[in-house]
Design an enzyme around this catalytic site. Structure first.
Site, PDB file in Angstrom:
ATOM      1  N   ARG A   1      25.790  33.202  32.678  1.00 34.60           N
ATOM      2  CA  ARG A   1      26.343  34.284  33.536  1.00 34.60           C
ATOM      3  C   ARG A   1      26.336  33.995  35.153  1.00 34.60           C
ATOM      4  O   ARG A   1      27.271  34.406  35.656  1.00 34.60           O
ATOM      5  CB  ARG A   1      25.261  35.350  33.420  1.00 34.60           C
ATOM      6  CG  ARG A   1      25.569  36.703  34.421  1.00 34.60           C
ATOM      7  CD  ARG A   1      24.937  37.900  34.010  1.00 34.60           C
ATOM      8  NE  ARG A   1      23.902  37.962  33.506  1.00 34.60           N
ATOM      9  CZ  ARG A   1      22.827  37.538  34.147  1.00 34.60           C
ATOM     10  NH1 ARG A   1      22.548  37.491  35.296  1.00 34.60           N
ATOM     11  NH2 ARG A   1      21.258  37.769  33.497  1.00 34.60           N
TER      12      ARG A   1
ATOM     13  N   TYR B   1      47.226  50.791  43.303  1.00 29.28           N
ATOM     14  CA  TYR B   1      46.910  50.645  41.681  1.00 29.28           C
ATOM     15  C   TYR B   1      46.218  51.823  41.254  1.00 29.28           C
ATOM     16  O   TYR B   1      44.839  51.882  41.624  1.00 29.28           O
ATOM     17  CB  TYR B   1      46.548  49.481  41.328  1.00 29.28           C
ATOM     18  CG  TYR B   1      46.144  49.124  39.852  1.00 29.28           C
ATOM     19  CD1 TYR B   1      47.297  49.192  38.863  1.00 29.28           C
ATOM     20  CD2 TYR B   1      44.728  49.022  39.267  1.00 29.28           C
ATOM     21  CE1 TYR B   1      46.853  49.068  37.512  1.00 29.28           C
ATOM     22  CE2 TYR B   1      44.564  48.970  37.969  1.00 29.28           C
ATOM     23  CZ  TYR B   1      45.852  49.011  37.153  1.00 29.28           C
ATOM     24  OH  TYR B   1      45.396  49.072  35.804  1.00 29.28           O
TER      25      TYR B   1
ATOM     26  N   LYS C   1      47.845  39.300  34.289  1.00 26.35           N
ATOM     27  CA  LYS C   1      49.032  39.616  34.421  1.00 26.35           C
ATOM     28  C   LYS C   1      49.753  38.430  34.611  1.00 26.35           C
ATOM     29  O   LYS C   1      49.841  37.455  33.351  1.00 26.35           O
ATOM     30  CB  LYS C   1      49.352  40.536  35.674  1.00 26.35           C
ATOM     31  CG  LYS C   1      48.753  41.798  35.855  1.00 26.35           C
ATOM     32  CD  LYS C   1      48.931  42.878  34.800  1.00 26.35           C
ATOM     33  CE  LYS C   1      48.036  43.939  34.611  1.00 26.35           C
ATOM     34  NZ  LYS C   1      47.750  44.706  35.692  1.00 26.35           N
TER      35      LYS C   1
ATOM     36  N   ASP D   1      45.595  42.995  47.321  1.00 22.89           N
ATOM     37  CA  ASP D   1      45.912  42.941  45.818  1.00 22.89           C
ATOM     38  C   ASP D   1      47.118  42.192  45.721  1.00 22.89           C
ATOM     39  O   ASP D   1      48.125  42.664  45.980  1.00 22.89           O
ATOM     40  CB  ASP D   1      45.682  44.202  45.245  1.00 22.89           C
ATOM     41  CG  ASP D   1      46.165  44.114  43.581  1.00 22.89           C
ATOM     42  OD1 ASP D   1      46.451  43.324  43.240  1.00 22.89           O
ATOM     43  OD2 ASP D   1      45.764  45.342  43.100  1.00 22.89           O
TER      44      ASP D   1
HETATM   45  C1  LIG Z   1      46.654  45.511  36.096  1.00 22.19           C
HETATM   46  C2  LIG Z   1      46.529  45.562  37.568  1.00 22.19           C
HETATM   47  C3  LIG Z   1      45.085  45.922  38.162  1.00 22.19           C
HETATM   48  C4  LIG Z   1      43.975  46.018  37.027  1.00 22.19           C
HETATM   49  O1  LIG Z   1      43.606  44.777  36.355  1.00 22.19           O
HETATM   50  P1  LIG Z   1      43.035  44.875  34.877  1.00 22.19           P
HETATM   51  O2  LIG Z   1      43.159  43.394  34.688  1.00 22.19           O
HETATM   52  O3  LIG Z   1      43.881  45.424  34.142  1.00 22.19           O
HETATM   53  O4  LIG Z   1      41.786  45.192  35.258  1.00 22.19           O
HETATM   54  C5  LIG Z   1      44.772  45.850  39.529  1.00 22.19           C
HETATM   55  N1  LIG Z   1      46.028  45.616  40.339  1.00 22.19           N
HETATM   56  C6  LIG Z   1      47.080  45.677  40.002  1.00 22.19           C
HETATM   57  C7  LIG Z   1      48.402  45.669  40.907  1.00 22.19           C
HETATM   58  C8  LIG Z   1      47.527  45.523  38.491  1.00 22.19           C
HETATM   59  O5  LIG Z   1      48.636  45.510  37.992  1.00 22.19           O
END
Ligand SMILES: *Cc1c(COP(=O)(O)O)cnc(C)c1O
Length: 371
Positions: free
Chosen positions: A47, A99, A195, A170
């Site tokens: 962890r 988001y 992503k 982000d």
């Molecule tokens: C998908 C996404 C998230 C969240 O990520 P997860 O892996 O789905 O928890 C946050 N910010 C953006 C811009 C995203 O496209």
């Protein structure tokens, strides 16, 4: 070293005992102490740290040019750790088109713990007006989802620094291949590794990368370790493997997206295309200055009703009707449906994650669906 080289080498540690060229997956949750009681392998319990996570965190740090990185089990877990690291009562400023998963986190899970304002952070006067003595964090997301709005990172940082406020960005849509927020002054970068880092729509992950090993960063590390929202060794391995091709995948995504955006923009059934790489994008000049490339996401507005819009996506053969982004296959979605009743997204907007198929096939498919 250059990005392509970092992507291949910074996440791999050759195995000294077996001489395996590719770092093996270490599933062991616990690590043996030496006779003197220390931990010669550098790990105690998975962890807290694990060889595969350490390798992943190393390549993430180097790709964003940061001081350290922390990997999480999802992008939302990464974002949540940032909010959990803030002192109760801290005021957070976030974009009104943040988001939706993270916006809901603030609104639902942090109600009564943090205070927050969702504003147009691109209007710098509005941003200034919302700064309070308790403001501790400005959260930005650029290009934004799903309108592909571009935030001038340097300008937001300048305002934040003048008030001793931290800036987190982000960077999911851009990836470090297209944009490096730490180099523009941000304190922290967040990614959904689900992503482009994963890139094949088959794993969940998240990441935070810090400019400095500050006290705040130590707190975030504590949240990671004590909260335990960590990726498995196998997921870390998969991410390290995918990241090796990230620079080349992103180059392909960018090339296809630019061409698709240009095709859509001249199409008579399309009202508008949002892509920072188009000269018609309202913040194209900011994007040109702060981005290395314009990314693989675009949105477009159909001339017509919500029903016309659904008819178009239902006719597509190659684009899959699904949420998410950053995979090698092209995805399309009616964003307003996903975001729920409080969305401000136009009902005739479609968001496209442009994949790595041949551009001619993508254009042909859209042409037949729009005709
Ligand atoms: C998908 C996404 C998230 C969240 O990520 P997860 O892996 O789905 O928890 C946050 N910010 C953006 C811009 C995203 O496209």
């Amino acid at each position: 070293m250059k990005t392509e080289t970092i992507a291949i080498h910074a996440g791999n540690k050759k195995d000294e005992s077996s001489k395996a060229v590719i770092q093996p997956i270490v599933l062991s949750t616990t690590f043996e102490r030496g006779i003197d009681g220390d931990f010669p392998g550098g790990h105690i319990y998975s962890r807290a740290s694990n060889p595969n996570r350490a390798a992943l965190e190393n390549v993430l740090t180097k790709l964003e040019n940061g001081a350290d990185a922390a990997a999480f089990s999802s992008g939302n877990a990464a974002g949540m750790s940032v909010f959990q690291s803030l002192a109760p009562g801290t005021h957070v400023i976030a974009p009104d088109d943040m988001y939706h998963g993270l916006r809901n986190q603030l609104k639902i899970l942090f109600a009564g713990i943090l205070t927050f304002d969702f504003i147009d952070v691109n209007d710098l006067d509005v941003l200034q007006q919302h700064i309070k003595p308790t403001t501790g964090l400005i959260w930005i997301e650029t290009p934004s989802n799903p309108l592909l709005k571009v935030t001038d990172i340097k300008k937001v940082v300048a305002i934040a620094k003048a008030h001793g406020i931290k800036v987190a960005c982000d960077n999911t849509f851009a990836t470090p291949i297209c944009q490096q927020p730490l180099a523009l002054g941000a304190d922290l970068v967040m990614h959904s590794a689900t992503k482009y880092f994963g890139g094949h729509s088959d794993l969940m992950g998240g990441a935070l990368i810090t400019a400095e090993k500050s006290e705040w960063w130590q707190k975030i590390r504590q949240v990671q370790e004590m909260g335990g929202a960590i990726p498995s060794p196998t997921d870390c391995y998969m991410l390290v493997r995918s990241i090796k091709t990230l620079p080349y995948r992103v180059k392909g995504h960018v090339q296809n997206t630019q061409l698709l955006a240009e095709f859509l923009e001249q199409h008579p059934r399309v009202e508008a295309v949002m892509y920072p790489g188009l000269p018609s994008h309202p913040q194209h000049s900011i994007a040109k200055e702060q981005m290395l490339a314009f990314g693989g996401m675009l949105s477009f507005i159909v001339k017509g009703t919500e029903e016309d819009t659904h008819n178009i996506i239902n006719k597509l053969q190659l684009f899959t009707r699904a949420t998410s982004l950053g995979g090698v296959e092209s995805l399309i979605e009616h964003r307003a449906t996903v975001e729920g009743p409080d969305t401000k997204t136009p009902r005739n907007l479609l968001r496209v994650s442009v994949g790595l198929e041949h551009i001619d096939d993508l254009v042909d498919d859209l042409e037949q669906a729009l005709s």
